[in-house]
Design a protein around this motif. Structure first.
Motif, short mmCIF file in Angstrom:
data_model
loop_
_atom_site.label_atom_id
_atom_site.label_comp_id
_atom_site.label_asym_id
_atom_site.label_seq_id
_atom_site.Cartn_x
_atom_site.Cartn_y
_atom_site.Cartn_z
N MET A 187 40.27 40.63 34.73
CA MET A 187 40.12 39.80 33.46
C MET A 187 38.99 40.32 32.70
N GLY A 188 37.84 40.97 32.89
CA GLY A 188 36.89 41.10 32.36
C GLY A 188 36.50 42.82 32.05
N THR A 189 35.58 42.89 31.31
CA THR A 189 35.04 44.29 30.90
C THR A 189 34.36 44.94 32.10
N ILE A 190 34.79 46.02 32.35
CA ILE A 190 33.84 46.89 33.46
C ILE A 190 32.58 47.22 32.59
N ALA A 191 31.42 46.81 33.26
CA ALA A 191 30.11 46.92 32.60
C ALA A 191 29.02 46.88 33.68
N PRO A 192 27.63 47.42 33.37
CA PRO A 192 26.79 47.44 34.26
C PRO A 192 25.97 46.12 34.25
N ASP A 193 26.51 44.98 33.56
CA ASP A 193 25.95 43.65 34.00
C ASP A 193 26.29 43.09 35.05
N TYR A 199 37.58 39.13 38.53
CA TYR A 199 37.81 37.57 38.53
C TYR A 199 36.67 36.99 37.88
N SER A 200 36.65 35.98 36.97
CA SER A 200 35.88 35.34 36.21
C SER A 200 36.44 33.93 35.95
N GLN A 201 35.84 32.97 36.55
CA GLN A 201 36.60 31.57 36.31
C GLN A 201 36.64 31.23 34.76
N GLU A 202 35.29 31.51 34.21
CA GLU A 202 35.06 31.39 32.78
C GLU A 202 36.02 32.06 32.10
N THR A 203 36.41 33.14 32.13
CA THR A 203 37.50 34.02 31.64
C THR A 203 38.80 33.51 31.68
N ALA A 204 38.85 32.99 33.02
CA ALA A 204 40.39 32.65 33.35
C ALA A 204 40.71 31.32 32.38
N GLY A 205 39.64 30.36 32.49
CA GLY A 205 39.74 29.21 31.62
C GLY A 205 40.18 29.25 30.34
N LYS A 206 39.98 30.26 29.70
CA LYS A 206 40.47 30.71 28.24
C LYS A 206 41.80 30.63 28.07
N TYR A 207 42.45 30.90 29.02
CA TYR A 207 44.20 31.47 29.12
C TYR A 207 44.72 30.24 29.89
N LEU A 208 44.20 29.48 30.75
CA LEU A 208 44.82 28.94 31.70
C LEU A 208 45.96 27.64 31.07
N LYS A 209 45.33 27.11 30.07
CA LYS A 209 46.43 25.93 29.46
C LYS A 209 47.53 26.60 28.70
N ASP A 290 37.07 32.45 46.51
CA ASP A 290 37.55 32.90 45.21
C ASP A 290 39.10 32.56 45.19
N LEU A 291 39.69 33.17 46.20
CA LEU A 291 41.27 33.12 46.35
C LEU A 291 41.65 31.66 46.22
N LYS A 292 41.21 30.66 47.00
CA LYS A 292 41.56 29.44 47.05
C LYS A 292 41.23 28.74 45.65
N GLU A 293 40.19 29.06 44.97
CA GLU A 293 39.97 28.33 43.65
C GLU A 293 40.84 28.98 42.77
N MET A 294 41.15 30.15 42.62
CA MET A 294 42.41 30.77 41.98
C MET A 294 43.78 29.91 42.06
N ALA A 295 43.88 29.92 43.29
CA ALA A 295 45.05 29.18 43.69
C ALA A 295 45.17 27.41 42.84
N ASP A 296 43.97 26.85 43.19
CA ASP A 296 43.79 25.92 42.77
C ASP A 296 43.86 25.70 41.15
N GLU A 297 43.19 26.46 40.41
CA GLU A 297 43.46 26.62 38.97
C GLU A 297 44.75 26.89 38.75
N LEU A 298 45.45 27.61 39.03
CA LEU A 298 46.82 27.99 38.87
C LEU A 298 47.76 26.66 39.07
#
Length: 334
Positions: A187-193, A199-209, A290-298
């Motif tokens: 979901m995100g950019t591969i970066a040194p941060d 997986y990022s819950q914050e990023t996913a939240g921008k698309y889920l609706k 994380d996996l269970k969180e993703m399933a709940d979000e979806l």
């Protein structure tokens, strides 16, 4: 009146039964040689898995002529009987971006190679999946390819779908396939941060609706892999597959300096890769939580329940990091 009541009650019961039906567990198999380890066999058996999505080959570009070519076709070293096999063809977006792409020729050759592999290995199949992260520039070629491929293959056709293709489907369009598989990862950019690009819950939240508005039926693919982001002088110089924190903690050449960061104490080679002293490795992984969180979000954001949850990917290195019943725990969230 009694008859009407009885018919209505039966109808409600049928709807209720349909709603309670859980999706099945399936897996992607993404290695160039098909041979299951004992651990992999145990996971398949323990989760009643009957369906495998097997990468058959990639389609890339020949460097000099820039002609599409198949890359690393799969080789079967054991019998695949007992499984419903879905051949998956990964097509690099740069292939679909070619201005003079011969779509008919590519579709014909792709179908032929899939049939050839199946005939050689005596594999019966009813579905093929096309995996391509198409963009606005490659959209027209991709959509035409899908149309031609479906016509030639005469099989059920599915396609992988990314989050951005769901949210902006009026621009990216929807391929003419029987169903889609939402790749709920990378979901995100591969970066040194410190952000996790898998997986990022914050990023996913921008698309889920947007899922509630997407007109194509979607099943879901969830990640069970990990990798190391190799950093030198604050710059990413590569992704290192088949790496996790447990493995690095056992290696005296690496020192854990953070929850996800490891520092190279002494220059060394690991798995054929050279690590320079003071290089950093950022481990990106997906936990059971994380996996269970993703399933709940979806589940909270879909109109139609998925028929399948496909885990990427079936590999002993990946599955040994999870408890045995995690896959059933995940589908119970739907």
């Amino acid at each position: 009146m009694t008859k009407r009541f009885f018919v209505g009650l039966v109808f409600l019961l049928l709807i209720s039964c349909g709603k309670n039906e859980k999706p099945i567990v399936a897996f992607y198999y993404w290695k160039t040689i098909f041979k299951l380890s004992e651990t992999e066999k145990e996971v398949l058996k323990g989760n009643d898995v009957s369906k495998l999505y097997i990468r058959y080959f990639d389609i890339g570009l020949y460097p000099e002529s820039k002609e599409p070519i198949p890359i690393s076709p799969v080789r079967f070293q054991e019998n695949i009987n007992g499984f419903n096999v879905v051949p998956v063809v990964f097509i690099q977006n740069k292939v679909m971006s070619l201005p003079n792409l011969d779509i008919d020729d590519l579709a014909q050759k792709t179908v032929h190679l899939v049939e050839e592999i199946n005939a050689k290995n005596k594999i019966a199949y009813q579905e093929i999946q096309i995996d391509c992260d198409w963009a606005l520039k490659s959209k027209d070629n991709y959509l035409k390819f899908i149309e031609q491929f479906k016509k030639l293959s005469k099989k059920k056709l599915s396609a992988t779908i990314r989050l951005h293709q769901v949210k902006y489907f009026k621009k990216t369009k929807i391929p003419n396939v029987d169903s889609g598989v939402l790749m709920y990862y990378n979901m995100g950019t591969i970066a040194p941060d410190a952000e996790n690009s898998i997986y990022s819950q914050e990023t996913a939240g921008k698309y889920l609706k947007s899922l509630k508005k997407y007109p194509l039926h979607l099943d879901f693919a969830l990640p069970i892999y990990s990798w190391g982001v190799h950093i030198r002088n604050q710059k990413v110089i590569g992704l290192r597959s088949k790496l996790n924190a447990n493995e690095l903690q056992k290696d005296i050449n690496f020192e854990k300096i953070d929850a996800i960061f490891f520092k190279v104490k002494k220059s060394n080679y690991k798995n054929g890769v050279f690590y320079e002293e003071n290089d950093l490795l950022k481990i990106e992984a997906i936990s059971s939580e994380d996996l269970k969180e993703m399933a709940d979000e979806l589940d909270d954001n879909v109109v139609q329940r998925p028929r399948e949850i496909i885990f990427y990917d079936l590999d002993e290195f990946n599955i040994k990091n999870y408890e045995k019943n995690i896959f059933k725990q995940v589908i119970s969230c739907f």
